[in-house]
Structures are given as C-alpha cells and as structure tokens.
Design an enzyme around this catalytic site. Structure first.
Site, PDB file in Angstrom:
ATOM      1  N   THR A   1      -4.895  -3.135   9.895  1.00 45.50           N
ATOM      2  CA  THR A   1      -4.476  -3.160   8.492  1.00 45.50           C
ATOM      3  C   THR A   1      -3.083  -2.540   8.351  1.00 45.50           C
ATOM      4  O   THR A   1      -2.194  -3.109   7.703  1.00 45.50           O
ATOM      5  CB  THR A   1      -5.506  -2.449   7.599  1.00 45.50           C
TER       6      THR A   1
ATOM      7  N   LYS B   1     -17.723 -12.966   4.564  1.00 49.30           N
ATOM      8  CA  LYS B   1     -17.201 -11.898   5.425  1.00 49.30           C
ATOM      9  C   LYS B   1     -16.821 -10.726   4.559  1.00 49.30           C
ATOM     10  O   LYS B   1     -16.123 -10.894   3.549  1.00 49.30           O
ATOM     11  CB  LYS B   1     -15.937 -12.413   6.134  1.00 49.30           C
TER      12      LYS B   1
ATOM     13  N   LYS C   1      -8.360 -12.898  -0.382  1.00 47.27           N
ATOM     14  CA  LYS C   1      -7.630 -12.460   0.811  1.00 47.27           C
ATOM     15  C   LYS C   1      -7.757 -13.481   1.943  1.00 47.27           C
ATOM     16  O   LYS C   1      -6.774 -13.845   2.576  1.00 47.27           O
ATOM     17  CB  LYS C   1      -8.265 -11.136   1.261  1.00 47.27           C
TER      18      LYS C   1
ATOM     19  N   ASN D   1      -6.339   5.943   8.183  1.00 51.47           N
ATOM     20  CA  ASN D   1      -6.205   4.829   9.141  1.00 51.47           C
ATOM     21  C   ASN D   1      -5.037   3.918   8.770  1.00 51.47           C
ATOM     22  O   ASN D   1      -4.168   3.647   9.596  1.00 51.47           O
ATOM     23  CB  ASN D   1      -7.531   4.057   9.182  1.00 51.47           C
TER      24      ASN D   1
ATOM     25  N   LYS E   1     -19.097  -8.500   0.165  1.00 55.31           N
ATOM     26  CA  LYS E   1     -18.936  -7.036   0.256  1.00 55.31           C
ATOM     27  C   LYS E   1     -20.317  -6.418   0.163  1.00 55.31           C
ATOM     28  O   LYS E   1     -21.207  -6.965  -0.502  1.00 55.31           O
ATOM     29  CB  LYS E   1     -18.080  -6.509  -0.904  1.00 55.31           C
TER      30      LYS E   1
ATOM     31  N   SER F   1     -10.416  -8.997  12.250  1.00 53.17           N
ATOM     32  CA  SER F   1     -11.869  -9.230  12.298  1.00 53.17           C
ATOM     33  C   SER F   1     -12.149 -10.692  12.652  1.00 53.17           C
ATOM     34  O   SER F   1     -13.069 -10.996  13.421  1.00 53.17           O
ATOM     35  CB  SER F   1     -12.514  -8.930  10.949  1.00 53.17           C
TER      36      SER F   1
HETATM   37  P1  NAD Z   1      -9.010   6.662   5.224  1.00 52.62           P
HETATM   38  O1  NAD Z   1     -10.222   7.318   4.696  1.00 52.62           O
HETATM   39  O2  NAD Z   1      -8.816   6.569   6.706  1.00 52.62           O
HETATM   40  O3  NAD Z   1      -7.694   7.403   4.652  1.00 52.62           O
HETATM   41  C1  NAD Z   1      -7.509   7.638   3.300  1.00 52.62           C
HETATM   42  C2  NAD Z   1      -6.366   8.633   3.157  1.00 52.62           C
HETATM   43  O4  NAD Z   1      -6.050   8.774   1.787  1.00 52.62           O
HETATM   44  C3  NAD Z   1      -6.672  10.025   3.694  1.00 52.62           C
HETATM   45  O5  NAD Z   1      -5.522  10.561   4.302  1.00 52.62           O
HETATM   46  C4  NAD Z   1      -6.981  10.803   2.408  1.00 52.62           C
HETATM   47  O6  NAD Z   1      -6.759  12.211   2.541  1.00 52.62           O
HETATM   48  C5  NAD Z   1      -5.981  10.161   1.491  1.00 52.62           C
HETATM   49  N1  NAD Z   1      -6.247  10.369   0.070  1.00 52.62           N
HETATM   50  C6  NAD Z   1      -7.428  10.342  -0.591  1.00 52.62           C
HETATM   51  N2  NAD Z   1      -7.227  10.625  -1.888  1.00 52.62           N
HETATM   52  C7  NAD Z   1      -5.893  10.822  -2.036  1.00 52.62           C
HETATM   53  C8  NAD Z   1      -5.070  11.148  -3.127  1.00 52.62           C
HETATM   54  N3  NAD Z   1      -5.579  11.341  -4.351  1.00 52.62           N
HETATM   55  N4  NAD Z   1      -3.735  11.283  -2.916  1.00 52.62           N
HETATM   56  C9  NAD Z   1      -3.199  11.107  -1.687  1.00 52.62           C
HETATM   57  N5  NAD Z   1      -3.935  10.785  -0.619  1.00 52.62           N
HETATM   58  C10 NAD Z   1      -5.271  10.665  -0.792  1.00 52.62           C
HETATM   59  O7  NAD Z   1      -8.963   5.238   4.539  1.00 52.62           O
HETATM   60  P2  NAD Z   1      -8.190   3.939   5.027  1.00 52.62           P
HETATM   61  O8  NAD Z   1      -9.072   3.157   5.906  1.00 52.62           O
HETATM   62  O9  NAD Z   1      -6.847   4.338   5.487  1.00 52.62           O
HETATM   63  O10 NAD Z   1      -8.084   3.127   3.652  1.00 52.62           O
HETATM   64  C11 NAD Z   1      -7.093   3.412   2.680  1.00 52.62           C
HETATM   65  C12 NAD Z   1      -7.109   2.328   1.617  1.00 52.62           C
HETATM   66  O11 NAD Z   1      -6.884   1.063   2.227  1.00 52.62           O
HETATM   67  C13 NAD Z   1      -8.415   2.168   0.839  1.00 52.62           C
HETATM   68  O12 NAD Z   1      -8.091   1.735  -0.469  1.00 52.62           O
HETATM   69  C14 NAD Z   1      -9.121   1.035   1.565  1.00 52.62           C
HETATM   70  O13 NAD Z   1     -10.053   0.363   0.722  1.00 52.62           O
HETATM   71  C15 NAD Z   1      -7.930   0.149   1.884  1.00 52.62           C
HETATM   72  N6  NAD Z   1      -8.164  -0.766   2.976  1.00 52.62           N
HETATM   73  C16 NAD Z   1      -8.465  -0.308   4.224  1.00 52.62           C
HETATM   74  C17 NAD Z   1      -8.663  -1.226   5.254  1.00 52.62           C
HETATM   75  C18 NAD Z   1      -8.938  -0.746   6.658  1.00 52.62           C
HETATM   76  O14 NAD Z   1      -8.988  -1.599   7.568  1.00 52.62           O
HETATM   77  N7  NAD Z   1      -9.094   0.536   6.892  1.00 52.62           N
HETATM   78  C19 NAD Z   1      -8.591  -2.613   5.011  1.00 52.62           C
HETATM   79  C20 NAD Z   1      -8.276  -3.054   3.719  1.00 52.62           C
HETATM   80  C21 NAD Z   1      -8.066  -2.123   2.711  1.00 52.62           C
END
Ligand code: NAD
Length: 410
Positions: free
Chosen positions: A184, A64, A88, A215, A100, A345
């Site tokens: 998340t 997954k 995880k 998100n 992945k 999921s």
């Molecule tokens: P996203 O693209 O929706 O949001 C990312 C945010 O980070 C945006 O607001 C962006 O402007 C900001 N950002 C980018 N660079 C930055 C910086 N240098 N300083 C400050 N802010 C910055 O992404 P997301 O889905 O919210 O994911 C965020 C993190 O969480 C990632 O590392 C992702 O791998 C991890 N993650 C997400 C999920 C999920 O379900 N979305 C699950 C597990 C892990």
C-alpha cells in the site's frame, strides 16, 4: 461515511444512460451476512461476538476485502468499505468485486488462543459464502498474517485440501506474496510521483509530510525517499516531528526500533508538533495515512501543499474536499491512492493459483504498472475537472455498468 458513499454513487450514476438501474444495483451490497462467532474464554464461559461480511458486487470477479477485528465495527462501516473495495478494484482494473468483513471485538482483551478461535470461528460460521472463486478475505485493522494463516487452515480443513488462494496476506512461507507488507505504501509513492509530475514539480527534493507512521506511512516514506523526496514531517497518534531540512529517515527508523513503544514525536531529529499539524506544514505533498475525517471544512484552508494523497481510507470529509479543490489542490483519492494493497493481494492470488512465486522487484514493477495505469485513467477521465475523486468513481462505475449490462444484470 455510508450516507456519503451512497450520495457520491447517486451523483456519479446519475451521469450514465441507465442511471436508475445502476444506482439500484450499487446502492446496497448484494449480500450482508451477520453472524455470531463463539469463543470459549479461558474462564470457561463461551462468549459470542457479532461479525459481518458485506459482499457488494461481483460482476467482474470474486468478492475481495479485508476483515477487521475492532470494537468500533458497525454494519454501516462494513457496507461503506465494501463499496470502496468495488470501486478500488475497478479503478486499478483487477478482476475482483468489493467485500469487507469485521467482528465487533477488542482483540487486546483476548489471549492468543481466543483470537485463534475467533479467526477460525468466523470462517466456519460464514462457511460456503467464502472461497477462492467466491469471496477472498485479507487482513485489515487489527488482523495480520498470523490470523490469515489460521483462517486459511480452517477453510482448508473444512474442504479437505489446501486452498492457498482462499485468502491473501498470508505469511510468505505459506503462499504469501513478496512485497505484500509494503504494497500500500509503495503504491502511494507511485501515485505521488505521478501527481508531482502532473503539477510540474520535481520529485527530487520535494518536501513530503505524512500523518500516520504505521504500515502505510512508513513504507510510503521509505519508497519516496528512494525516489529522491525529502520527508519533512511524520506523526503517530501521540504527536508529530517536523524538520524543514528533512528528517533522516534511516536514523528515525533505527531510533524507533530501539525505542519500542515511544512516539516518533520524541525522536531527536526535529521539532515536536501536533499529530494533526503535520498536514499543515510547508510541503509539496501531504499524505494523511492514519484515520478517516482528518481534513475537514474547518481546517482544509491550512493545508499548504499543492498535492494531497489520501493514503488512509476517507481522510477528507466532503466539506474538506470541496475546500481543497477550491484552493487548487490536487487530491489523489483513497480509492486510487491506497489500491496498492489489494493489487498485490491480487498478485498473491494469481501466484497461489499458479504455484509460482515472483521476486520483490517483479512485484514492485508489476504494481507500478497497475498504479500508473489507474492514475492515468482517472486523470484522463477528469479531463479539465480538478476532481479526481469523482473521476475515479466515474471510471469504476462505467466499467462496472458495462460488465453488468453484458451479464444482463441491468
Ligand atoms: P497502522 O495501524 O499500521 O498505522 C496507523 C498509524 O496511524 C500509526 O502510526 C498510528 O499511531 C497513527 N495514528 C493513529 N491515529 C492518529 C492520529 N490521530 N494522528 C496521527 N497519527 C495517528 O495502519 P495502516 O495499515 O498503516 O493503515 C493506515 C490507513 O491506511 C488506514 O486508514 C487504513 O484503513 C488504510 N489502508 C491500509 C491498507 C494496508 O494495506 N495497510 C490498505 C488500504 C488502506
């Protein structure tokens, strides 16, 4: 990232009885597929994009993991993230193994029809390596529910019937789960409350600073506000906003909606600070929810909060982690803190298999159970040690090695 992952695995497996065999199974994904995905561009030229799928370990269930479309995708990154998925899934105890995928592409350079071809082509070229009881994809960086719908349709067309359980993160009207978008961030809030409780800090009025207002960051902020916490700082890529009395989250979200494309740093509810600086403001909790490698050996001493919740993947370097631990911080590691997404999921997969769908309250209640149990298992494993990352890996590797022993793999 890949060498750090292997080093941590070597350390943790070294404590087990059958250390060498376990390490030998886990040190590389069982399978790494490299594919070329064709896209006929609007100018008539057919281009091929390199894609990967790493399938790390499926001792406890089908593989997954998400698929990212990003120009920076590398084989090592995909491999490291597949290991993190295995860990995880075992930490929160859902019956999946880690995988992945990624395609080296800048999707902003493709039109919608080209993105659709890329999405369908990725599923087509991976063929029988994917499937609801083999390997179940999901969205990741720059992929979304629209792309999942195309991938679901492609897989169903190949096999001649609808396979809703083939992929997660689908639109709600097409077998998606309620609460998947927020999962998340909601899960981050559950472990944050647990960590505060463990430190004897009252969540009511506790100050929280969040780097990354996408998100994960936004949904964590909303859930924590509902639980009585005070969001004092947030940032996006362009800058941060700080208000020691607490940001009015509802007003900030409404302002964002009206001011499409502008940074939260421009909102009139606090003082502008740097994007990284939000991690160093006075607070009870900081949540890096943006990118990897944000808290380092050089800047970790500036973190003031007693609790650090790793919502992003890999936001703390090894040196940064060591320094935070030495300063007495509680760090809830990414493999636990952001496991809410894969857990919902899993709920989506279960709902699709049973063709019976739950309401949002039920999803949240079940997610809270999985996250709290994961947190408690990791804390129990840590015992007197403050290192919850190592404890999370130990919990996961032990569960995995028991399954592999029973299956005769080691
Ligand atoms: P996203 O693209 O929706 O949001 C990312 C945010 O980070 C945006 O607001 C962006 O402007 C900001 N950002 C980018 N660079 C930055 C910086 N240098 N300083 C400050 N802010 C910055 O992404 P997301 O889905 O919210 O994911 C965020 C993190 O969480 C990632 O590392 C992702 O791998 C991890 N993650 C997400 C999920 C999920 O379900 N979305 C699950 C597990 C892990």
């Amino acid at each position: 990232m890949w060498s750090d992952t292997q080093e941590l695995l070597r350390d943790v497996t070294g404590e087990l009885d059958c250390a060498t065999s376990v390490y030998n199974v886990l040190k590389e994904p069982r399978r790494v597929l490299v594919v070329q995905v064709p896209v006929r561009r609007s100018n008539g030229v057919t281009e091929y994009f390199t894609g990967y799928r790493a399938q790390h370990n499926n001792a406890c269930g089908p593989y997954k993991g998400g698929i990212r479309f990003h120009p920076g995708v590398t084989i090592d990154e995909v491999k490291a993230l597949s290991v993190a998925m295995t860990i995880k899934c075992r930490v929160v105890n859902i019956p999946f193994g880690g995988a992945k995928g990624g395609v080296v592409v800048d999707p902003s350079q493709l039109n919608e029809h080209e993105v659709e071809q890329l999405s369908r082509g990725y599923v087509d070229v991976l063929g029988d390596n994917l499937g609801p009881d083999k390997d179940i994809p999901a969205p990741d960086v720059f992929t979304n529910s629209r792309i999942m719908a195309w991938m679901f349709d492609e897989f169903s067309r190949r096999s001649g019937r609808n396979h809703f359980s083939f992929i997660t993160g689908k639109p709600a009207h097409m077998g998606g789960s309620r609460g998947r978008e927020e999962a998340t961030g909601f899960g981050v809030s559950v472990v944050t409350l647990r960590a505060l409780q463990r430190r004897g800090i009252d969540p009511n009025g506790a100050r929280v600073a969040i780097q990354g207002f996408g998100n994960v960051g936004r949904n964590a902020a909303e859930a924590l506000t509902r639980s009585g916490c005070r969001i004092v700082a947030v940032s996006d890529v362009a800058g941060g906003l700080y208000n020691p009395d607490g940001l009015p989250l509802g007003d900030l979200l409404a302002w964002e909606d009206k001011s499409k494309g502008r940074s939260v740093a421009d909102a009139p509810f606090g003082r502008r600070v740097g994007a990284l600086d939000v991690l160093f403001v006075p607070a009870e909790v900081v949540i890096p929810a943006a990118l990897e490698d944000q808290i380092t050996g050089d800047n970790a001493k500036s973190v003031q909060a007693p609790v650090v919740i790793e919502a992003a993947n890999g936001p703390t370097t090894r040196d940064g982690h060591a320094r935070l631990l030495a300063d007495g911080r509680t760090i809830v590691p990414d493999v636990l803190a952001n496991a809410g997404g894969v857990t919902v999921s899993y709920f989506e997969w279960v709902q699709d298999l049973g063709s019976y769908f739950w309401d949002l309250d039920e999803v949240r209640a079940r997610l809270s159970v999985f996250m709290e149990r994961g947190f408690d298992d990791v804390v129990a494993e840590a015992g007197k040690s403050p290192d919850l990352r190592r404890a999370a890996y130990r919990v996961a590797v032990r569960r995995l090695s028991e399954a592999m022993l029973d299956r005769g793999w080691i």
